[in-house]
Design a protein around this motif. Structure first.
Motif, PDB file in Angstrom:
ATOM      1  N   GLY A   1       6.331  13.356  -3.241  1.00 38.55           N
ATOM      2  CA  GLY A   1       7.045  14.100  -4.438  1.00 38.55           C
ATOM      3  C   GLY A   1       7.752  13.057  -5.459  1.00 38.55           C
ATOM      4  O   GLY A   1       8.963  12.981  -5.292  1.00 38.55           O
ATOM      5  N   GLY A   2       6.943  12.300  -6.258  1.00 41.03           N
ATOM      6  CA  GLY A   2       7.560  11.480  -6.967  1.00 41.03           C
ATOM      7  C   GLY A   2       6.439  11.247  -8.306  1.00 41.03           C
ATOM      8  O   GLY A   2       5.378  11.856  -8.408  1.00 41.03           O
ATOM      9  N   SER A   3       6.717  10.118  -8.786  1.00 43.75           N
ATOM     10  CA  SER A   3       5.942   9.501  -9.887  1.00 43.75           C
ATOM     11  C   SER A   3       5.735   8.167  -9.833  1.00 43.75           C
ATOM     12  O   SER A   3       6.543   7.459  -9.446  1.00 43.75           O
ATOM     13  N   TRP A   4       4.459   7.544 -10.172  1.00 47.25           N
ATOM     14  CA  TRP A   4       4.005   5.999  -9.678  1.00 47.25           C
ATOM     15  C   TRP A   4       3.392   5.687 -10.912  1.00 47.25           C
ATOM     16  O   TRP A   4       2.391   5.673 -11.314  1.00 47.25           O
ATOM     17  N   LEU A   5       4.337   5.060 -11.538  1.00 50.05           N
ATOM     18  CA  LEU A   5       4.071   4.441 -12.993  1.00 50.05           C
ATOM     19  C   LEU A   5       3.197   4.938 -14.003  1.00 50.05           C
ATOM     20  O   LEU A   5       2.433   4.403 -14.926  1.00 50.05           O
ATOM     21  N   ASN A   6       3.343   6.391 -13.979  1.00 49.54           N
ATOM     22  CA  ASN A   6       2.555   7.130 -14.622  1.00 49.54           C
ATOM     23  C   ASN A   6       1.202   7.154 -14.498  1.00 49.54           C
ATOM     24  O   ASN A   6       0.279   7.281 -15.619  1.00 49.54           O
ATOM     25  N   LEU A   7       0.727   6.663 -13.357  1.00 46.25           N
ATOM     26  CA  LEU A   7      -0.701   6.291 -13.348  1.00 46.25           C
ATOM     27  C   LEU A   7      -1.471   7.447 -12.522  1.00 46.25           C
ATOM     28  O   LEU A   7      -0.727   7.930 -11.630  1.00 46.25           O
ATOM     29  N   SER A   8      -2.627   7.612 -12.715  1.00 47.76           N
ATOM     30  CA  SER A   8      -3.292   8.890 -12.032  1.00 47.76           C
ATOM     31  C   SER A   8      -4.425   8.220 -11.149  1.00 47.76           C
ATOM     32  O   SER A   8      -5.427   9.046 -10.705  1.00 47.76           O
TER      33      SER A   8
ATOM     34  N   HIS B   1      -4.438   1.958  -0.016  1.00 43.74           N
ATOM     35  CA  HIS B   1      -4.157   0.697  -1.009  1.00 43.74           C
ATOM     36  C   HIS B   1      -4.986   1.195  -2.416  1.00 43.74           C
ATOM     37  O   HIS B   1      -5.865   1.952  -2.343  1.00 43.74           O
ATOM     38  N   THR B   2      -4.618   0.498  -3.362  1.00 37.20           N
ATOM     39  CA  THR B   2      -5.247   0.491  -4.603  1.00 37.20           C
ATOM     40  C   THR B   2      -4.998  -0.978  -5.553  1.00 37.20           C
ATOM     41  O   THR B   2      -4.177  -1.428  -5.135  1.00 37.20           O
ATOM     42  N   THR B   3      -5.960  -0.685  -6.558  1.00 38.23           N
ATOM     43  CA  THR B   3      -5.863  -2.221  -7.390  1.00 38.23           C
ATOM     44  C   THR B   3      -5.979  -1.585  -8.828  1.00 38.23           C
ATOM     45  O   THR B   3      -6.721  -0.773  -9.246  1.00 38.23           O
ATOM     46  N   VAL B   4      -5.067  -2.145  -9.556  1.00 36.17           N
ATOM     47  CA  VAL B   4      -4.970  -1.753 -10.985  1.00 36.17           C
ATOM     48  C   VAL B   4      -4.986  -2.771 -11.844  1.00 36.17           C
ATOM     49  O   VAL B   4      -4.541  -4.045 -11.794  1.00 36.17           O
TER      50      VAL B   4
ATOM     51  N   VAL C   1      -7.914   8.951  -2.053  1.00 36.34           N
ATOM     52  CA  VAL C   1      -6.673   9.675  -1.665  1.00 36.34           C
ATOM     53  C   VAL C   1      -6.091  10.075  -3.151  1.00 36.34           C
ATOM     54  O   VAL C   1      -5.972   9.273  -4.002  1.00 36.34           O
ATOM     55  N   SER C   2      -5.862  11.348  -3.197  1.00 32.11           N
ATOM     56  CA  SER C   2      -5.205  11.766  -4.550  1.00 32.11           C
ATOM     57  C   SER C   2      -3.898  11.010  -4.638  1.00 32.11           C
ATOM     58  O   SER C   2      -3.010  10.880  -3.380  1.00 32.11           O
ATOM     59  N   GLY C   3      -3.382  10.714  -5.658  1.00 32.98           N
ATOM     60  CA  GLY C   3      -1.960   9.928  -5.905  1.00 32.98           C
ATOM     61  C   GLY C   3      -0.681  11.152  -5.935  1.00 32.98           C
ATOM     62  O   GLY C   3       0.520  10.902  -5.533  1.00 32.98           O
ATOM     63  N   GLY C   4      -1.355  12.536  -5.787  1.00 33.40           N
ATOM     64  CA  GLY C   4      -0.392  13.454  -5.203  1.00 33.40           C
ATOM     65  C   GLY C   4      -0.438  13.814  -3.799  1.00 33.40           C
ATOM     66  O   GLY C   4       0.242  15.056  -3.615  1.00 33.40           O
TER      67      GLY C   4
END
Length: 391
Positions: free
Chosen positions: A193-200, A55-58, A35-38
């Motif tokens: 509508g936001g930003s998430w840790l500048n991660l894509s 969910h995701t893992t970074v 799923v896109s982070g957008g």
């Protein structure tokens, strides 16, 4: 790094089409849907209660931002928004709503903290939330104003600068009994509508298809005609003597199907309230007896020992009364102590009845004895939205 990654970078950056979840998901090589982070995420989608929707893992080393912003829209007073952890759940963070108010729960180095505050957010409007880390403090801003600050310092914890960070929306990745404050996790609401840790990086969805968020919503329980919600009447804790008052509100001229039904196991007697979108009539049946009314916006049903009364739109000049003899209706009032109550469908025989004549439309209010009936407490079909209807 845990503070800067999990609590400082709080939620997914979400922006998308008004009726969809943004960029189309793609099947990865393992068969999981990415799923896109957008994406715009509807958190109320059917799944196991505490299971995250996505969910995701970074890698902690990839995180460069300590701030996240997002938008939330809901009428639901309770539910999980975001979960994050390091050390595979050794240290964790949860953001949720309770009674409409934001709640943060943090566990780090064996120490747990819970803090709640700020305005009620379950008014159906889009609210912008920003979470940032400032030293040992985590700040939550709502619509540009500081609302919630939590600080935590533990001599027994060590700063985590490497390893993995797990993130999840709409649920958690640890046992729910580790929560200091227990809550109902599923939220009928949307994030965007936001930003998430500048991660894509992509997020992973375990469900086959993500349901859309409606462009405009209004409060109420929405029924699609695919199923109903069932309560055991015994859990309603009825009080107030020998009269039971049930109130239903909505545009009955725009509904079609069974609004309410009650049945006592082992008894032939069934009560049903059915609306017909074509004739604009509403019919109540009790056994072989029947009362019909023109469609209305509000209906008060009074169950008394010797009669059943229907009062549409608070107009006493339109009261309809069905006289009930104690010999002809021996199981009449026991429906409210021993029976099952269905909202949005007609109950069949047996505990495993799948029901029929399901409702299509929006019930803006459902009350029994003056108390709102929470559809989240029922066994309900996955298509039903407990707190919002498309406008």
């Amino acid at each position: 790094m845990f503070w800067k990654a999990v609590t400082g970078g709080l939620l997914l950056a979400l922006s998308a089409d008004l009726l969809g979840w943004g960029a189309e998901g793609q099947e990865d090589r393992r068969g999981k849907k990415e799923v896109s982070g957008g994406a715009t995420i509807y958190l109320g989608q059917d799944r196991a209660p505490w299971r995250p929707l996505i969910h995701t893992t970074v890698n902690l080393s990839d995180i460069t931002s300590i701030k996240s912003t997002f938008q939330l829209r809901t009428f639901d007073p309770e539910g999980a928004m975001f979960y994050g952890d390091t050390k595979r759940g050794g240290d964790w963070f949860v953001l949720s709503l309770m009674d409409g108010v934001p709640v943060m729960q943090i566990s780090r180095g064996g120490v747990q903290i819970s803090v709640a505050g700020g305005p009620k957010l379950n008014d159906g409007e889009w609210h912008t939330l920003e979470v940032s880390n400032q030293g040992m403090f985590v700040l939550l801003e709502v619509d540009g104003s500081d609302q919630l600050v939590v600080g935590m310092q533990s001599q027994n914890s060590e700063e985590v600068r490497s390893g993995e960070l797990r993130l999840a929306l709409g649920g958690i990745l640890i046992d729910n009994d580790r929560m200091m404050v227990q809550f109902d996790p599923k939220m009928d609401g949307c994030l965007r509508g936001g930003s998430w840790l500048n991660l894509s990086i992509p997020w992973e969805s375990e469900v086959e298809e993500l349901q859309p968020c409606y462009q405009d919503v209004r409060p109420g329980g929405y029924f699609t005609g695919a199923g109903f919600a069932v309560f055991n009447a015994s859990v309603l804790s009825l009080e107030g003597g020998r009269v039971v008052r049930a109130e239903l509100q909505g545009d009955f001229s725009q509904m079609d199907g069974t609004v309410l039904s009650i049945r006592t196991p082992g008894e032939q007697l069934t009560l049903a309230l059915v609306t017909n979108n074509h004739t604009k009539e509403v019919t109540l049946t009790l056994g072989k007896d029947k009362l019909s009314l023109k469609a209305f916006r509000r209906l008060l049903i009074m169950f008394q020992t010797d009669s059943l009364q229907l009062v549409p739109d608070d107009d006493e000049s339109k009261i309809n009364t069905l006289a009930i003899g104690p010999m002809s209706r021996p199981g009449y009032l026991t429906m409210w102590t021993e029976g099952r109550l269905a909202i949005g469908g007609l109950l069949g025989e047996g505990e495993d009845s799948v029901g029929s004549q399901f409702l299509t439309g929006c019930l803006e209010k459902i009350q029994v004895q003056g108390r709102d009936l929470d559809l989240d407490l029922a066994v309900k079909h996955k298509s039903i939205s407990s707190h919002s209807c498309p406008a």
